[in-house]
Design a protein around this motif. Sequence first.
Motif, PDB file in Angstrom:
ATOM      1  N   PHE A  37     -12.131  35.735   0.204  1.00 35.02           N
ATOM      2  CA  PHE A  37     -10.975  36.651  -0.173  1.00 35.02           C
ATOM      3  C   PHE A  37      -9.777  36.112  -0.745  1.00 35.02           C
ATOM      4  N   ARG A  38      -9.571  35.004  -0.325  1.00 36.38           N
ATOM      5  CA  ARG A  38      -8.276  34.071  -0.611  1.00 36.38           C
ATOM      6  C   ARG A  38      -8.550  33.522  -2.181  1.00 36.38           C
ATOM      7  N   ASP A  39      -9.763  33.358  -2.595  1.00 40.30           N
ATOM      8  CA  ASP A  39     -10.121  32.958  -4.077  1.00 40.30           C
ATOM      9  C   ASP A  39      -9.971  33.840  -4.983  1.00 40.30           C
ATOM     10  N   PRO A  40      -9.083  33.771  -6.187  1.00 36.75           N
ATOM     11  CA  PRO A  40      -9.018  34.688  -7.092  1.00 36.75           C
ATOM     12  C   PRO A  40     -10.481  34.996  -7.607  1.00 36.75           C
ATOM     13  N   GLU A  41     -11.589  33.963  -7.798  1.00 36.89           N
ATOM     14  CA  GLU A  41     -12.906  34.568  -8.287  1.00 36.89           C
ATOM     15  C   GLU A  41     -13.844  35.120  -7.272  1.00 36.89           C
ATOM     16  N   GLY A  42     -13.292  34.891  -6.016  1.00 36.30           N
ATOM     17  CA  GLY A  42     -13.890  35.658  -4.898  1.00 36.30           C
ATOM     18  C   GLY A  42     -13.586  37.296  -4.791  1.00 36.30           C
ATOM     19  N   GLN A  43     -12.141  37.413  -5.031  1.00 37.71           N
ATOM     20  CA  GLN A  43     -11.642  38.641  -5.118  1.00 37.71           C
ATOM     21  C   GLN A  43     -12.267  39.398  -6.472  1.00 37.71           C
ATOM     22  N   GLN A  44     -12.477  38.844  -7.462  1.00 38.25           N
ATOM     23  CA  GLN A  44     -13.062  39.307  -8.781  1.00 38.25           C
ATOM     24  C   GLN A  44     -14.656  39.906  -8.178  1.00 38.25           C
ATOM     25  N   LEU A  45     -15.311  39.015  -7.489  1.00 33.54           N
ATOM     26  CA  LEU A  45     -16.568  39.037  -7.229  1.00 33.54           C
ATOM     27  C   LEU A  45     -16.627  40.834  -6.325  1.00 33.54           C
ATOM     28  N   VAL A  46     -15.619  40.705  -5.610  1.00 26.75           N
ATOM     29  CA  VAL A  46     -15.427  42.097  -4.709  1.00 26.75           C
ATOM     30  C   VAL A  46     -15.354  43.077  -5.581  1.00 26.75           C
ATOM     31  N   ARG A  47     -14.616  43.016  -6.655  1.00 27.10           N
ATOM     32  CA  ARG A  47     -14.129  44.227  -7.669  1.00 27.10           C
ATOM     33  C   ARG A  47     -15.348  44.548  -8.477  1.00 27.10           C
ATOM     34  N   ASP A  48     -16.167  43.231  -8.672  1.00 27.85           N
ATOM     35  CA  ASP A  48     -17.135  43.688  -9.395  1.00 27.85           C
ATOM     36  C   ASP A  48     -18.464  44.457  -8.700  1.00 27.85           C
ATOM     37  N   MET A  49     -18.577  44.105  -7.416  1.00 28.36           N
ATOM     38  CA  MET A  49     -19.403  44.624  -6.401  1.00 28.36           C
ATOM     39  C   MET A  49     -18.910  46.256  -6.426  1.00 28.36           C
ATOM     40  N   ALA A  50     -17.587  46.528  -6.102  1.00 29.99           N
ATOM     41  CA  ALA A  50     -17.067  47.713  -6.202  1.00 29.99           C
ATOM     42  C   ALA A  50     -17.354  48.640  -7.162  1.00 29.99           C
ATOM     43  N   ALA A  51     -17.465  48.247  -8.519  1.00 34.35           N
ATOM     44  CA  ALA A  51     -17.692  48.858  -9.583  1.00 34.35           C
ATOM     45  C   ALA A  51     -18.920  49.330  -9.581  1.00 34.35           C
ATOM     46  N   LYS A  52     -20.104  48.664  -8.825  1.00 29.63           N
ATOM     47  CA  LYS A  52     -21.468  49.303  -8.812  1.00 29.63           C
ATOM     48  C   LYS A  52     -21.728  50.040  -7.515  1.00 29.63           C
ATOM     49  N   ALA A  53     -20.686  50.137  -6.782  1.00 29.74           N
ATOM     50  CA  ALA A  53     -20.993  50.524  -5.437  1.00 29.74           C
ATOM     51  C   ALA A  53     -20.706  52.078  -5.489  1.00 29.74           C
ATOM     52  N   ASP A  54     -21.307  52.845  -4.263  1.00 30.77           N
ATOM     53  CA  ASP A  54     -20.886  54.216  -4.357  1.00 30.77           C
ATOM     54  C   ASP A  54     -19.698  54.074  -3.298  1.00 30.77           C
ATOM     55  N   VAL A  55     -19.769  53.481  -2.483  1.00 32.58           N
ATOM     56  CA  VAL A  55     -18.865  53.638  -0.874  1.00 32.58           C
ATOM     57  C   VAL A  55     -18.547  52.352  -0.669  1.00 32.58           C
ATOM     58  N   VAL A  56     -17.138  52.300  -0.362  1.00 33.54           N
ATOM     59  CA  VAL A  56     -16.514  50.899   0.239  1.00 33.54           C
ATOM     60  C   VAL A  56     -16.016  51.426   1.595  1.00 33.54           C
ATOM     61  N   VAL A  57     -16.226  50.664   2.674  1.00 34.37           N
ATOM     62  CA  VAL A  57     -15.715  50.790   4.229  1.00 34.37           C
ATOM     63  C   VAL A  57     -15.126  49.683   4.450  1.00 34.37           C
ATOM     64  N   LYS A  87      -9.427  52.612 -10.151  1.00 29.16           N
ATOM     65  CA  LYS A  87      -9.313  52.303 -11.739  1.00 29.16           C
ATOM     66  C   LYS A  87     -10.814  51.852 -12.182  1.00 29.16           C
ATOM     67  N   ILE A  88     -11.509  51.328 -11.789  1.00 29.81           N
ATOM     68  CA  ILE A  88     -12.547  50.788 -11.985  1.00 29.81           C
ATOM     69  C   ILE A  88     -13.668  51.192 -11.802  1.00 29.81           C
ATOM     70  N   ASN A  89     -13.623  52.387 -10.782  1.00 28.60           N
ATOM     71  CA  ASN A  89     -15.018  53.108 -10.574  1.00 28.60           C
ATOM     72  C   ASN A  89     -14.179  54.585  -9.887  1.00 28.60           C
ATOM     73  N   PRO A  90     -13.914  55.408 -10.760  1.00 24.76           N
ATOM     74  CA  PRO A  90     -13.554  56.850 -10.368  1.00 24.76           C
ATOM     75  C   PRO A  90     -14.471  57.539  -9.224  1.00 24.76           C
ATOM     76  N   ARG A  91     -15.941  57.173  -9.394  1.00 22.58           N
ATOM     77  CA  ARG A  91     -16.687  57.814  -8.403  1.00 22.58           C
ATOM     78  C   ARG A  91     -16.720  57.348  -7.095  1.00 22.58           C
ATOM     79  N   LEU A  92     -16.025  55.986  -6.812  1.00 24.19           N
ATOM     80  CA  LEU A  92     -15.994  55.522  -5.603  1.00 24.19           C
ATOM     81  C   LEU A  92     -15.387  56.220  -4.416  1.00 24.19           C
ATOM     82  N   ILE A  93     -16.337  56.444  -3.533  1.00 22.04           N
ATOM     83  CA  ILE A  93     -15.468  56.864  -2.053  1.00 22.04           C
ATOM     84  C   ILE A  93     -15.226  55.830  -1.154  1.00 22.04           C
ATOM     85  N   TYR A  94     -13.909  55.658  -0.878  1.00 19.45           N
ATOM     86  CA  TYR A  94     -13.353  54.642  -0.236  1.00 19.45           C
ATOM     87  C   TYR A  94     -12.806  55.105   1.340  1.00 19.45           C
ATOM     88  N   CYS A  95     -13.374  54.358   2.147  1.00 16.04           N
ATOM     89  CA  CYS A  95     -13.250  54.730   3.697  1.00 16.04           C
ATOM     90  C   CYS A  95     -12.434  53.798   4.262  1.00 16.04           C
TER      91      CYS A  95
END
Length: 397
Positions: free
Chosen positions: A73-93, A113-121
């Motif tokens: 998570f401390r690496d900017p590219e690691g953070q971007q990978l998580v954002r990219d996965m969130a764009a494909k996900a339905d739910v974040v916990v 902003k990148i996934n308006p359908r995201l359910i974020y718990c």
Amino acid sequence: MLALEGLKVLDLSRVLAGPWCTQTLADLGADVWKVENPGAGDDTRTWMPPDINGESTYFLCCNRSKRSIAVNFRDPEGQQLVRDMAAKADVVVENFRKGALERFGLGYEDLRKINPRLIYCSISGYGRTGSRAEEAGYDFAIQAESGLMSITGEVDGEPMKLGVAICDIVSGMNAVQAILAALIVREKTGEGQFIDIALLDSAVNLLANVASGYLATGKAPKRYGNAHASVAPYQVFPASDGSFAVAVGNDLQFRALCSKVVHQPDLAEDPRFATAHGRASNRAELAAILSDIFRTKTKADWFAALKAAGVPGGQIRTVLEVFEAPEARERGMFAEVEDQRHGKLKLPAPALNLRGTPTRKPSAPPRLGEHTDAILRDVLGLDDEALARLRAKGAVA
């Protein structure tokens, strides 16, 4: 067919409440991507004993049927990978301290902003609002602060916690309910939403009838040990060779206890004990009478008599006895799964029994980062060159 087949869950949680939630979603068919810190992973990977060949059995209890990806998570590219996965996900916990994920650009407002359908718990000790929102929350502290410990334990003993992390577990259950509700709403509106689950909220809600009794009357509740505040006889009794539980819930059951089990039909007509209110008000006298009778025979004798009379009661089993009992196998309370390291591994099984859409056949909890390459290829479409570069940079492991 699995109930949640096709649902994609980005699991940023660790320890118990969040993983319990995402494990249930996995049981129901969701593809759960468990994101862990390279090197250490989920805290519970190091919580031992007990362990099996150096692996924590605590971790095993709440991570079956998931895939693990190790991302820095401390690496900017690691953070971007998580954002990219969130764009494909339905739910974040997630169950980070308040503000931690926002610093990495992974908070709810960032990801919606990148996934308006995201359910974020979001699961936390004290919720994301209020004066204590910044504090970390641990199950033991929450059991103490919620009032649960004050009503648990012997009458004259110390307040006592439950033998498992009940606040974490029920918070995970509440999170699952909220997520499923949010999925139904999303089908109607097309929009995701933010879910705020607090361990303290969940624990106070667990007070149930104790809470309603206090709120309605203003009277402080007491501890009753293994007895019940409103129902009697509803407690542990001594037999000649140990103890067993009796759970009489109504007048009909009490009459059956008196006439068919202890063979004292006059007890059911005694004005002190003839009604539920009377039995609760005179619990000490009733318990003393029954205890003298129950001491005359063995646990097995009394349990057989209770069963024959249709009076609820229970053997006080050890955990060993639970999993050796026939109903544990009949009801599928544990599963044996294939495992690379151990060959065969026995795990607790899901308690959800859906006839039309059964739960997933459990698979072994993942090793740290076991599915990093597979998830990055399957979900984000990265090739070998990109994976090698990310690994060399330390963004993934």
